[in-house]
Design a protein around this motif. Structure first.
Motif, PDB file in Angstrom:
ATOM      1  N   ALA A 181      11.070   7.995  30.523  1.00  0.00           N
ATOM      2  CA  ALA A 181      10.992   7.657  28.957  1.00  0.00           C
ATOM      3  C   ALA A 181      10.767   9.117  28.417  1.00  0.00           C
ATOM      4  O   ALA A 181       9.879   9.985  28.816  1.00  0.00           O
TER       5      ALA A 181
ATOM      6  N   GLU B  33      11.107   5.573  21.907  1.00  0.00           N
ATOM      7  CA  GLU B  33      11.302   4.684  22.949  1.00  0.00           C
ATOM      8  C   GLU B  33      12.814   5.218  23.569  1.00  0.00           C
ATOM      9  O   GLU B  33      13.222   4.224  24.175  1.00  0.00           O
TER      10      GLU B  33
ATOM     11  N   GLU C 140      10.578  -1.112  35.205  1.00  0.00           N
ATOM     12  CA  GLU C 140       9.679  -0.748  33.897  1.00  0.00           C
ATOM     13  C   GLU C 140      10.214   0.180  32.973  1.00  0.00           C
ATOM     14  O   GLU C 140       9.928  -0.095  31.762  1.00  0.00           O
TER      15      GLU C 140
ATOM     16  N   THR D 147      12.405  -1.507  30.816  1.00  0.00           N
ATOM     17  CA  THR D 147      11.838  -2.387  29.993  1.00  0.00           C
ATOM     18  C   THR D 147      11.248  -1.553  28.592  1.00  0.00           C
ATOM     19  O   THR D 147      11.134  -2.304  27.452  1.00  0.00           O
ATOM     20  N   ARG D 148      10.804  -0.578  29.006  1.00  0.00           N
ATOM     21  CA  ARG D 148      10.066   0.348  28.183  1.00  0.00           C
ATOM     22  C   ARG D 148      10.950   1.121  27.066  1.00  0.00           C
ATOM     23  O   ARG D 148      10.769   1.381  25.777  1.00  0.00           O
TER      24      ARG D 148
END
Length: 708
Positions: free
Chosen positions: A590, A597, A648, A651-652
């Protein structure tokens, strides 16, 4: 007895010397020894002695007496101040004619004394002392230990000062400097760069100003004073030298010249290219015209020499043609250069056409080479420059190159198998042989061209039929051993690593275009075994591009060789796949910016990503295909916790920040895992897999997860 000896028949020099030597041995005091020595040194200076008598002189007096003479400060009454020193030097110069004595520690420890005499103001009466010093230094340099001792003990700076002072014997100082630089250039520049740069400054100034044959003579001398390291462009004095050399060469090459005048100028220009690239040529119209002229002249010289090769004529032109190869190789680089190019587009097009004709001549010449000529370093230089052309220009001379491929494979194989005892002619070195474990690594320069050619059917078939895959596999193993030769760590050897990467590229082409070859040729089972062991040893931080190549090649070969014995060895295969998964799983993260985002390439991968990106996508596809072939692979992936990390991450970040190609790559692996392994499917579901599969448009994964 001394008076009697000196009054004897002077015509019988040996008889007189024998008497004096007898007196030397029997002398009871210094005055008797000194009187006998006068006659001995007189004979030495007159050159009346053969090797046997010189040795008898040494046996009679050894080093002790000359040592005393050199350190004596009070001359005999009525004699010049340096009388004793002069006598001592004459004796040492006499001794140095014997190579065994020239390398004796008693001579070597006099080097600082010799240096001091060279840099001291020269009295016209002391020229004989200077001659003796140069004779001693020349003799020392001719011994095995001599050059190292001279450099270590400061002779380079003394010779530089003697030359710059223009004192008696300064031309001999320059000759000795040329000899030392030829033997130990790197050590000379490491220890005495400032003094050597001062000499280069004077030589370049003389070169620019000269209007007679001196200019062409300096073309022969100057290359010895142009170091590969440190680059002259790093120093203001060095840059000024380069400016003068550029202007001097413009003056020469812009004039009508004979061959004997043009050849040294081309060799000097090649030497500058070798050391400084094209940085010594100023940007702008004048610089671009000069560079185009240089490459043009080099191509003409190559064609004139090689198109209708007369063996005797070629033999005498090898050195200048090799220099032309260096200029042509720089021409190739400059024609491809996009950022701040020296050449205009029209010039590039013209030069590419002219260079194509020159390479036609190189190919023609190589096709005439006989088996007994393969050790000739000129053949190596010709193959090397052709490799540079093949690496960049893939469309021209294709027919001619295909016809030459059997020779190129045979030549590279011979040098690789046997090792070449040749001493290389000057070669440009970016391209340094650094990292190559071979005396003459011709294959290294052919690899980029072979990589292009294995993507095309006809040249690929020729390479396969000539045994190139087996040769490349052996070469890969050899280069891997070079890379890993330092205990406890992988050596960062650029050329070796680049060779390994390029060989991987060739094998990837073969995996994609000739999978049947991979299945049937045992060479590739041996290669697969090496890849399984190699990847876990690589630290991605220092060798990311090589790790990417080995991981992707190994994954793609594993699909074809899944049933082979080498992949049934569970532990080595599992270690390889874990390392491959580590490479694939750590590529994205990320974005670190607060409030962002987006998905980004991981910091450790950013610099290498242009070289790694395509390999990463191929690796992901190959991993997805491997999941059904190796029943233990889903469990191995579970152990890495990649599924949790990827879930994860997805999703992030925002789905809009992830491009379609990346989504497809992730989905390909996730679908195969979900189908092949219930535990993998459960992990994905427990991390909201259905939700983010829907958000990212992963329809195949969404459907797979919804099935009972």
């Amino acid at each position: 007895p001394i008076r009697l000896a000196m009054a004897s028949d002077a015509a019988d020099g040996h008889l007189t010397l024998k008497r004096c030597l007898s007196v030397l041995r029997d002398a009871k005091n210094d005055s008797e020894q000194f009187a006998a020595l006068l006659l001995v040194t007189k004979a030495v200076k007159a050159g009346e002695l053969d090797a046997k008598i010189r040795r008898q002189i040494f046996d009679a007096i050894g080093f002790t007496f000359p040592n005393r003479l050199l350190t004596s400060r009070q001359p005999p009454a009525g004699c010049p101040e340096n009388t004793f020193q002069a006598l001592g030097l004459t004796l040492l110069a006499c001794f140095c004619t014997d190579p065994e004595l020239a390398s004796h520690s008693q001579i070597l420890n006099k080097i600082p004394t010799f240096n001091d005499i060279l840099v001291s103001p020269c009295n016209p009466d002391n020229t004989a002392m200077i001659d003796d010093v140069y004779q001693c230094l020349s003799a020392v340099m001719a011994t095995t230990r001599g050059p190292r001792e001279l450099v270590t003990k400061g002779t380079v700076s003394a010779l530089c000062q003697a030359y710059l002072n223009g004192s008696y014997g300064c031309e001999r100082a320059l000759t000795l400097l040329l000899g030392l630089l030829a033997i130990a250039e790197a050590k000379c520049w490491q220890k005495d760069a400032s003094h050597l740069l001062a000499v280069l400054s004077k030589l370049s100034e003389d070169f620019l100003k000269a209007e007679d044959m001196t200019k062409f003579e300096l073309c022969e001398v100057l290359p010895h004073f142009i170091p590969l390291s440190p680059p002259l462009t790093q120093d203001s004095q060095g840059c000024e030298c380069l400016r003068r050399l550029y202007k001097g060469l413009v003056n020469i090459l812009g004039s009508k010249l004979s061959q004997s005048q043009r050849d040294p100028a081309l060799k000097l220009a090649a030497c500058l290219m070798q050391a400084c690239g094209s940085e010594w040529i100023p940007a702008g119209s004048a610089g671009s015209k000069f560079l185009a002229l240089l490459v043009n002249l080099a191509c003409v010289e190559v064609r004139l020499t090689l198109e209708e090769p007369d063996p005797f004529e070629v033999e005498g032109k090898k050195e200048v043609v090799t220099a032309c190869y260096i200029l042509i190789e720089m021409g190739i680089q400059e024609c491809l250069r996009e950022e701040k190019p020296l050449l205009e587009e029209v010039q590039k097009i013209q030069l590419m056409r002219i260079m194509e004709e020159a390479f036609g001549a190189v190919i023609f010449y190589l096709r005439q080479v006989k088996q007994e000529e393969l050790q000739d370093p000129f053949i190596f230089a010709s193959v090397r420059v052709l490799g540079a052309w093949m690496a960049e220009e893939t469309s021209s001379l294709k027919q001619e190159i295909c016809e030459l491929l059997p020779f190129l494979v045979c030549y590279a194989k011979k040098l690789f198998k046997e090792g070449s005892p040749t001493v290389s002619l000057p070669q440009p070195e970016e391209v340094s042989t650094e990292g190559s474990g071979l005396p003459q690594d011709a294959l290294r320069f052919l690899l980029p061209g072979f990589c292009h050619l294995t993507a095309e059917e006809r040249p690929r078939d020729i390479l396969i039929s000539e045994g190139a895959p087996a040769l490349l596999c052996e070469y890969f193993l050899c280069q891997w051993e070079v890379l890993t030769s330092q205990p406890g760590s992988l050596a960062p050897l650029t050329s070796t690593e680049m060779s390994l990467q390029t060989v991987c590229g060739i094998f990837l082409n073969l995996v994609v275009t000739a999978p049947d070859l991979i299945r049937r040729d045992k060479t590739f089972s041996a290669l697969m075994e090496l890849l399984l062991k190699a990847l876990p040893l690589l630290t991605q931080k220092d060798h990311l591009v090589l790790a990417a190549n080995i991981a992707t090649l190994g994954l793609m070969m594993a699909r074809i060789l899944a049933s082979s014995a080498v992949l049934q060895e569970a532990q080595s295969a599992k270690d390889f796949f874990r390392a491959a998964i580590r490479f694939l799983s750590q590529a994205h993260t990320a974005q670190a910016d607060p409030g962002s985002e987006g998905l980004a390439v991981s910091p450790a991968y950013v610099n290498a990503w242009p070289d790694v990106r395509e390999l990463w996508f191929l690796g992901m596809q190959a991993l997805a295909d491997s999941i059904t072939l190796f029943p233990w692979l889903p469990q191995a992936i579970l152990q890495t916790q990649w599924l949790e990390t990827l879930s994860e991450l997805l999703t992030r970040v925002s789905p809009a920040s992830v491009d379609f190609e990346l989504i497809a790559a992730f989905q390909g692996v996730l679908v195969e895992l979900a189908r092949a392994s219930r535990p993998c499917r459960d992990i994905i579901l427990s991390h909201h897999g259905e939700e983010w599969a829907n958000l990212y448009g992963m329809a195949a994964l969404e459907q797979c997860l919804s099935e009972q």
